[in-house]
Structures are given as C-alpha cells and as structure tokens.
Design a protein around this motif. Structure first.
Motif, short mmCIF file in Angstrom:
data_model
loop_
_atom_site.label_atom_id
_atom_site.label_comp_id
_atom_site.label_asym_id
_atom_site.label_seq_id
_atom_site.Cartn_x
_atom_site.Cartn_y
_atom_site.Cartn_z
N GLY A 119 0.81 -1.21 0.00
CA GLY A 119 0.00 0.00 0.00
C GLY A 119 0.84 1.26 0.00
O GLY A 119 1.99 1.26 0.44
N ARG A 120 0.23 2.32 -0.52
CA ARG A 120 0.87 3.63 -0.48
C ARG A 120 -0.20 4.71 -0.53
O ARG A 120 -1.26 4.53 -1.13
N PHE A 121 0.10 5.83 0.11
CA PHE A 121 -0.82 6.96 0.06
C PHE A 121 -0.89 7.49 -1.35
O PHE A 121 0.13 7.72 -2.00
N LEU A 122 -2.10 7.70 -1.85
CA LEU A 122 -2.34 8.40 -3.11
C LEU A 122 -2.90 9.79 -2.83
O LEU A 122 -2.63 10.73 -3.56
N VAL A 123 -3.71 9.89 -1.79
CA VAL A 123 -4.27 11.17 -1.32
C VAL A 123 -4.25 11.09 0.20
O VAL A 123 -4.66 10.08 0.77
#
Length: 115
Positions: free
Chosen positions: A34-38
């Motif tokens: 996972g990774r932050f997109l917003v």
C-alpha cells in the motif's frame, strides 16, 4: 487489479492519539504494497457537499487491501483514529485495463427494456 482504501474523514480537534495514528499508519500498509495516493490534501467539491478530508491508499489488489485492514498491526492503531475522527471508509477494486463503460451502459439499457 489495483484496489483502494478510501476514507472520508470529518474534521476533528487535534489530539495526541491522532498524531500517533498518522505516525504509525504507513508501516501498517507497506507490507501489503500500500501507499498513500491522497492524504488530507485540499479538495474541490464540484457537486454536493464533502466536509472533512479525503484519504486514498492504493494496493496491488483487494486481497492486499483486506489483508491490511484486517491485520493486527492496523487493528491495533485504528482506535487511535476512530475515537476522535468520525468518517466512512470503504475498500473498492479498481477497473481492469481496457475497461469500457459503454458495456455497463448497454447492460443498463437492456435491463430497462426488460421492465
């Protein structure tokens, strides 16, 4: 197929537990790709109302998104947020490469003609 954890979080008063949650969350979703997109960025409301903040975390697929949400690491920190910030959170799959919305429109028209 990419999947997303999408949160609509309401405004909240600053609290030490919220800061701790923010400090710890990345380490809970990284093992699942996972990774932050917003993450709490200013947003423009074009229709309706959307008070609060938008958070979107991208995952390689629904299995990874569910794995993160259900993980002991995330469940341990989730109360740090939920005790202080109301909101709605959903997991949603993305569309496959080559997705054609006209197929959905055609199915809708066929369903309406059969009424």
């Amino acid at each position: 197929m990419t999947a997303y954890a999408i949160a609509h979080l309401q405004e909240a008063a600053p609290h030490a537990e919220i800061a701790e949650y923010i400090e710890r969350i990345t380490s809970t979703f990284e093992p699942y790709g996972g990774r932050f997109l917003v993450h709490g960025s200013p947003h423009e409301v074009k229709e309706g109302s959307w008070p609060g903040h938008v958070v979107v975390i991208g995952f390689p697929g629904m299995e990874e998104a569910r794995g993160w949400w259900d993980s002991p690491a995330y469940q341990e920190i989730a109360p740090l947020r939920s005790r202080h910030i109301a909101g709605d959170i959903v997991l949603a799959p993305g569309v496959p490469d080559g997705y054609d919305p006209s197929v959905t429109a055609k199915a809708l028209r066929e369903a309406m003609s059969g009424q």
